[in-house]
Design a protein around this motif. Structure first.
Motif, mmCIF file in Angstrom:
data_model
loop_
_atom_site.group_PDB
_atom_site.id
_atom_site.type_symbol
_atom_site.label_atom_id
_atom_site.label_comp_id
_atom_site.label_asym_id
_atom_site.label_seq_id
_atom_site.Cartn_x
_atom_site.Cartn_y
_atom_site.Cartn_z
ATOM 1 N N LEU A 170 42.013 34.010 38.186
ATOM 2 C CA LEU A 170 41.996 35.455 37.967
ATOM 3 C C LEU A 170 43.413 35.993 37.942
ATOM 4 O O LEU A 170 44.292 35.470 38.631
ATOM 5 C CB LEU A 170 41.195 36.151 39.065
ATOM 6 C CG LEU A 170 39.717 35.793 39.135
ATOM 7 C CD1 LEU A 170 39.073 36.459 40.344
ATOM 8 C CD2 LEU A 170 39.013 36.241 37.865
ATOM 9 N N PRO A 171 43.638 37.043 37.173
ATOM 10 C CA PRO A 171 44.982 37.631 37.153
ATOM 11 C C PRO A 171 45.326 38.227 38.513
ATOM 12 O O PRO A 171 44.447 38.618 39.289
ATOM 13 C CB PRO A 171 44.883 38.720 36.082
ATOM 14 C CG PRO A 171 43.441 39.010 35.948
ATOM 15 C CD PRO A 171 42.707 37.745 36.328
ATOM 16 N N SER A 172 46.594 38.317 38.799
ATOM 17 C CA SER A 172 47.067 38.904 40.048
ATOM 18 C C SER A 172 46.751 40.396 40.062
ATOM 19 O O SER A 172 46.858 41.081 39.051
ATOM 20 C CB SER A 172 48.571 38.691 40.164
ATOM 21 O OG SER A 172 49.052 39.313 41.317
ATOM 22 N N ASP A 173 46.358 40.889 41.214
ATOM 23 C CA ASP A 173 46.021 42.306 41.363
ATOM 24 C C ASP A 173 46.728 42.835 42.593
ATOM 25 O O ASP A 173 46.479 42.384 43.705
ATOM 26 C CB ASP A 173 44.517 42.475 41.497
ATOM 27 C CG ASP A 173 44.080 43.921 41.651
ATOM 28 O OD1 ASP A 173 44.920 44.834 41.531
ATOM 29 O OD2 ASP A 173 42.889 44.139 41.886
#
Length: 75
Positions: A4-7
């Protein structure tokens, strides 16, 4: 499993139980807070909604640094 992309977004959802006789004053304060927050570059969203004398604020910031800058701004 895909990565998952960094948030880094920080969000808050405080709830306030307002004394009924103080509701109009609280709403004015909420409008003042909204005005102060409007120019914060790291603020993604900020607003209030009301259900009787219960006030809910929904706010989100780009990252923890932006959240801390908000607290300095409205403190």
């Amino acid at each position: 499993m895909p990565t998952l992309p960094s948030d880094s977004v920080c969000s808050l959802a405080p709830v306030f139980a307002v004394q009924p006789d103080q509701l109009e004053a609280f709403k004015r304060l909420g409008e003042a807070m909204l005005e102060r927050t409007r120019n914060e570059p790291g603020c993604l969203y900020y607003g209030f909604c009301y259900d009787g004398a219960t006030a809910r604020c929904r706010e989100g910031y780009r990252d923890a640094q932006a959240l801390l800058a908000h607290l300095d701004n409205v403190g």
